[in-house]
Design an enzyme around this catalytic site. Structure first.
Site, PDB file in Angstrom:
ATOM      1  N   GLY A 175      83.586 -11.014  17.394  1.00 15.37           N
ATOM      2  CA  GLY A 175      82.589 -11.764  16.637  1.00 15.37           C
ATOM      3  C   GLY A 175      81.810 -10.864  15.702  1.00 15.37           C
ATOM      4  O   GLY A 175      82.283  -9.807  15.294  1.00 15.37           O
ATOM      5  N   CYS A 176      80.599 -11.264  15.376  1.00 16.66           N
ATOM      6  CA  CYS A 176      79.773 -10.537  14.415  1.00 16.66           C
ATOM      7  C   CYS A 176      79.585  -9.082  14.837  1.00 16.66           C
ATOM      8  O   CYS A 176      79.118  -8.803  15.950  1.00 16.66           O
ATOM      9  CB  CYS A 176      78.410 -11.220  14.291  1.00 16.66           C
ATOM     10  SG  CYS A 176      77.257 -10.340  13.217  1.00 16.66           S
ATOM     11  N   PHE A 177      79.923  -8.170  13.951  1.00 19.38           N
ATOM     12  CA  PHE A 177      79.839  -6.752  14.325  1.00 19.38           C
ATOM     13  C   PHE A 177      78.408  -6.253  14.483  1.00 19.38           C
ATOM     14  O   PHE A 177      78.173  -5.213  15.095  1.00 19.38           O
ATOM     15  CB  PHE A 177      80.646  -5.850  13.383  1.00 19.38           C
ATOM     16  CG  PHE A 177      80.495  -6.097  11.902  1.00 19.38           C
ATOM     17  CD1 PHE A 177      79.322  -6.556  11.329  1.00 19.38           C
ATOM     18  CD2 PHE A 177      81.580  -5.851  11.059  1.00 19.38           C
ATOM     19  CE1 PHE A 177      79.213  -6.763   9.963  1.00 19.38           C
ATOM     20  CE2 PHE A 177      81.484  -6.055   9.680  1.00 19.38           C
ATOM     21  CZ  PHE A 177      80.294  -6.504   9.139  1.00 19.38           C
ATOM     22  N   TRP A 178      77.432  -6.972  13.959  1.00 24.18           N
ATOM     23  CA  TRP A 178      76.038  -6.575  14.206  1.00 24.18           C
ATOM     24  C   TRP A 178      75.753  -6.553  15.705  1.00 24.18           C
ATOM     25  O   TRP A 178      75.056  -5.667  16.199  1.00 24.18           O
ATOM     26  CB  TRP A 178      75.083  -7.554  13.547  1.00 24.18           C
ATOM     27  CG  TRP A 178      75.111  -7.605  12.062  1.00 24.18           C
ATOM     28  CD1 TRP A 178      75.681  -6.712  11.205  1.00 24.18           C
ATOM     29  CD2 TRP A 178      74.518  -8.628  11.238  1.00 24.18           C
ATOM     30  NE1 TRP A 178      75.494  -7.113   9.911  1.00 24.18           N
ATOM     31  CE2 TRP A 178      74.785  -8.277   9.903  1.00 24.18           C
ATOM     32  CE3 TRP A 178      73.808  -9.799  11.516  1.00 24.18           C
ATOM     33  CZ2 TRP A 178      74.343  -9.063   8.831  1.00 24.18           C
ATOM     34  CZ3 TRP A 178      73.376 -10.576  10.465  1.00 24.18           C
ATOM     35  CH2 TRP A 178      73.633 -10.215   9.125  1.00 24.18           C
ATOM     36  N   CYS A 179      76.274  -7.548  16.405  1.00 23.22           N
ATOM     37  CA  CYS A 179      75.967  -7.700  17.829  1.00 23.22           C
ATOM     38  C   CYS A 179      76.759  -6.718  18.690  1.00 23.22           C
ATOM     39  O   CYS A 179      76.196  -6.094  19.597  1.00 23.22           O
ATOM     40  CB  CYS A 179      76.248  -9.121  18.277  1.00 23.22           C
ATOM     41  SG  CYS A 179      75.282 -10.368  17.383  1.00 23.22           S
TER      42      CYS A 179
END
Length: 204
Positions: free
Chosen positions: A34-38
Site C-alpha cells: 500500500g501507500c509507502f508513507w505508511c
C-alpha cells in the site's frame, strides 16, 4: 488492518529460520504494502534497520514517477527498500512486521481506501533463496491460521527499484499532523511500539 482479519496477534505470528541471511553485512529487502508513507514509517522504528527508501518497483524507469504510478497503469507498486544490518535483524522479523502490522496481505490490489494495482501486496525477491524464504513464510502463516482470509501477496522478481521523489521520503515523520498520516500511519507505528518494543531503536 482490521483486527477482525487477524487470526493471531502480531506477537504470536510464527518464526521462520533466516540464519542463511544473518551475519552477512548490510542487506536489502523490497516490500510493497500500500501507500509507502505508511510502510516506511513502520520500519524506521526497528533496531537494525539502517535506511528505508520509498519508491517504485515492478515497472519501467520511464514511468517511475508519482503522477504516472497513481494512474495504476504502469505496473509499478508503491514499495519500500529496507537496508538492514543482518547482524542485528533478519528478514524473518521484517516479514513478521510486514504481514502482521505494516499492511493487510489479504486485500487484493488495494489497502483500505487506496485502490489499484499500485497498492498491491508484494514482495520483490532478489534471488531464489529469498523467494523461497518468503514463499515458505506465507505457507507457515496460512498453516498457523494467522488470518481469517487468504493471503494474496504476490512474489515478483525485483528487476529494479526506483526511489520516489524527495518529498515522499520520511514523509510521515515530517508531516505527523497530515490527516492520512494520523489516521493510517500512526496507528501502525503505535502497534510496532506495542508488539516490538524489545526491537525498537534506542532513541525511539
Amino acid at each position: 488492518m482490521s483486527d477482525e482479519v487477524l487470526g493471531l496477534l502480531p506477537s504470536d505470528f510464527p518464526d521462520i529460520d533466516d540464519s542463511a541471511f544473518r551475519h552477512r553485512g548490510e542487506r536489502t529487502l523490497v516490500l510493497a504494502g500500500g501507500c509507502f508513507w505508511c510502510t516506511e514509517a513502520v520500519y524506521r522504528q526497528l533496531d537494525g534497520v539502517l535506511d528505508v527508501i520509498s519508491g517504485y518497483a515492478g515497472g519501467d524507469a520511464g514511468s517511475a514517477n508519482y503522477q504516472a504510478v497513481c494512474t495504476g497503469t504502469t505496473r509499478h507498486a508503491e514499495a519500500i527498500q529496507i537496508t538492514y544490518d543482518s547482524t542485528r535483524i533478519g528478514p524473518a522479523t521484517l516479514l513478521k512486521v510486514f504481514f502482521g502490522i505494516a499492511h493487510d496481505p489479504t486485500q487484493l490490489n488495494r489497502q483500505g481506501h487506496d485502490t489499484g494495482t499500485q497498492y498491491r501486496s508484494a514482495v520483490f525477491w532478489q534471488d531464489e533463496q529469498e523467494r523461497t524464504l518468503v514463499q515458505d513464510y506465507i505457507a507457515l502463516l496460512e498453516q498457523a491460521g494467522a488470518f481469517h482470509r487468504p493471503i494474496v501477496t504476490t512474489l515478483e522478481p525485483l528487476e529494479a527499484f526506483y526511489p520516489a521523489e524527495d518529498y515522499h521520503q520520511d514523509y510521515a515523520a515530517r508531516n505527523p499532523n497530515q490527516p492520512y498520516i494520523a489516521a493510517v500511519a500512526q496507528p501502525k507505528v503505535a502497534k510496532v511500539h506495542h508488539y516490538y518494543k524489545h526491537r525498537l531503536k534506542k532513541d525511539i
